[in-house]
Enzyme design. Structure first.
Site, PDB file in Angstrom:
ATOM      1  N   ILE A  79       0.630  -0.985  -0.181  1.00 57.87           N
ATOM      2  CA  ILE A  79      -0.281  -0.129  -0.073  1.00 57.87           C
ATOM      3  C   ILE A  79       1.313   1.422   0.135  1.00 57.87           C
ATOM      4  CG2 ILE A  79      -1.404   1.193   1.725  1.00 57.87           C
ATOM      5  CD1 ILE A  79      -2.379  -1.629   2.832  1.00 57.87           C
ATOM      6  N   CYS A  80       0.197   1.847  -1.221  1.00 59.23           N
ATOM      7  CA  CYS A  80       1.425   3.083  -1.204  1.00 59.23           C
ATOM      8  C   CYS A  80       0.681   4.641  -0.615  1.00 59.23           C
ATOM      9  CB  CYS A  80       2.065   3.421  -2.681  1.00 59.23           C
ATOM     10  SG  CYS A  80       2.608   5.064  -2.964  1.00 59.23           S
ATOM     11  N   LEU A  81       0.916   4.433   0.840  1.00 63.84           N
ATOM     12  CA  LEU A  81       0.574   5.457   1.444  1.00 63.84           C
ATOM     13  C   LEU A  81       1.620   6.878   2.424  1.00 63.84           C
ATOM     14  CD1 LEU A  81      -2.033   7.339   2.873  1.00 63.84           C
ATOM     15  CD2 LEU A  81      -2.215   5.168   4.864  1.00 63.84           C
TER      16      LEU A  81
END
Length: 115
Positions: A79-81
């Site tokens: 997850i790119c957060l």
């Protein structure tokens, strides 16, 4: 332990999130986030794992999502957060990981972010 107690003592404000540490390892948590009503994800249950480093809360957990679904910021299990990234020399206020985040705030943000 503090994060686990917070989740057990308080209902997470957004409906559809549950998380627990493994009995055998307090640094590994499993969580389920339910897709919100009236969205494309309604009825879905999205399973993820949170691995907290020994340096937590100074460093973020590594989160892996096990449920495949189309999302522009989910790449396989990654997850790119921004809030999950350790950004050295932060210049933007609010950018990257903060030791003020807790497991509960992470899960609440993830539900909002993903859906």
């Amino acid at each position: 332990m503090k994060d686990q107690e917070e989740i057990l003592a308080n209902t997470i404000p957004t409906v559809g999130v549950i998380a627990r540490a493994l009995e055998s390892d307090l640094f590994v948590w499993h969580a389920n986030i339910r897709g919100p009503a009236k969205t494309l994800y309604e009825g879905g249950v999205f399973h993820l794992e949170m691995r907290f480093p020994m340096s937590y809360p100074n460093h973020p957990p590594v989160i892996r999502i096990f449920t495949n679904f189309p999302h522009p910021n989910v790449f396989g299990g990654y997850i790119c957060l921004d809030m999950l990234q350790q950004i050295e020399g932060r210049t933007e206020e609010g950018a990257g990981w903060s030791s003020a985040y807790s497991a509960q705030s992470i899960l609440t943000q993830l539900q909002s972010f993903l859906f």
